[in-house]
Design an enzyme around this catalytic site. Structure first.
Site, short mmCIF file in Angstrom:
data_model
loop_
_atom_site.label_atom_id
_atom_site.label_comp_id
_atom_site.label_asym_id
_atom_site.label_seq_id
_atom_site.Cartn_x
_atom_site.Cartn_y
_atom_site.Cartn_z
N SER A 1 0.82 -1.21 0.00
CA SER A 1 0.00 0.00 0.00
C SER A 1 0.86 1.26 0.00
O SER A 1 0.39 2.33 -0.37
CB SER A 1 -0.93 0.01 1.21
OG SER A 1 -0.18 -0.06 2.40
N HIS B 1 7.30 -2.05 8.03
CA HIS B 1 8.15 -0.96 8.53
C HIS B 1 9.07 -1.42 9.67
O HIS B 1 10.14 -0.84 9.87
CB HIS B 1 7.29 0.20 9.05
CG HIS B 1 6.67 1.05 8.00
ND1 HIS B 1 5.74 0.58 7.10
CD2 HIS B 1 6.84 2.37 7.71
CE1 HIS B 1 5.35 1.57 6.32
NE2 HIS B 1 6.01 2.66 6.65
N CYS C 1 2.34 -6.68 1.93
CA CYS C 1 1.39 -5.86 2.70
C CYS C 1 0.62 -6.79 3.62
O CYS C 1 0.00 -7.76 3.15
CB CYS C 1 0.44 -5.15 1.74
SG CYS C 1 -0.93 -4.28 2.53
#
Length: 264
Positions: free
Chosen positions: A7, A182, A69
């Protein structure tokens, strides 16, 4: 060519690992930065976005799709595999397998975005693989902005991490899944905080390993994949801090290899 989508830009941590284990194969990455985040969208919308993202990459020549994702992997993997003939690899299954294999006690922690934790996907998959496992999942909503704003050296960051990790450590987990693309950027700091007795599972690393294993056992797929280091990075919107964030995630500059692309 290996197609990877997310995303936003977090999926570049998966690409970084793919470069390590599959250095000879061309990768095209698509970050849907115009529609990020997917986590707050309905399952129907996320599935539609994921199908569009994969279709875009297949149109670029991808022969293998990696869904970098967590949200799309949680809700859209079946739809992707049903729609497209190309193999599809998600980030959740490889991480869960690695965590179940690593955990001696069966007490497994998960940190992720609110949407990922609320989905319950990690708890479901862990207990499917190991029925006696206990999963302690903790949302960690501040970690994504901390990484994107490059606050790794700020005094507040270890304190925020400690707040999220303490409930897991109090319940004696021996393995923690970093359930957001992340989070590998924070891995060293997290490792220092949890100590040597806790194994950290990086979905980016496990997904790259699964992708490499798939290619190794599928000769027909190997023949289809392009051998080149002329990688391409596509985005649906170029944000002001795109270059800095992408280089931090990927560990290299991608200047000259970035193209903005319009989705249908």
């Amino acid at each position: 060519m290996i197609g990877v989508f997310d995303s936003g830009l977090g999926g570049l941590t998966v690409v970084r690992r793919i470069f390590e284990v599959l250095p000879d194969y061309r990768v095209t990455y698509f970050g849907d930065t115009a529609r990020v985040p997917y986590g707050g969208k309905s399952a129907e919308t996320v599935t539609r976005y994921a199908l569009e993202d994969a279709d875009l990459l297949l149109g670029q020549g991808a022969k293998l799709i990696v869904v970098a994702c967590n949200t799309a992997s949680a809700v859209a993997l079946d739809a992707l595999r049903e729609r497209f003939e190309a193999p599809v690899v998600g980030v959740i299954e490889p991480a869960v397998r690695a965590a179940v294999a690593a955990s001696e006690s069966g007490r497994i922690g998960v940190i992720g975005t609110r949407a990922t934790i609320a989905s319950g996907i990690y708890e479901r998959m862990v207990t499917e693989m190991r029925s006696d496992a206990v999963v302690i999942a903790e949302p960690a909503p501040l970690l994504v902005p901390l990484v994107e704003e490059d606050w790794l050296d700020q005094l507040e960051t270890p304190s925020i991490l400690r707040t999220y990790l303490t409930p897991l450590l109090e319940r004696r987990v021996d393995t923690i899944i970093l359930a957001c693309t992340h989070y590998p950027i924070l891995r060293d700091m997290i490792a220092r905080l949890v100590g040597d007795g806790v194994t950290l599972v990086d979905p980016a690393q496990e997904t790259a390993a699964e992708t490499a294993a798939l290619i190794a056992r599928d000769e027909a797929l190997r023949e289809l994949l392009e051998r080149s280091q002329d990688h391409l990075f596509l985005v649906s919107d170029i944000t002001p801090h795109f270059a800095a964030v992408s280089e931090r995630f990927l560990g290299r500059s991608i200047e000259g290899h970035i193209r903005k692309i319009e989705l249908p």
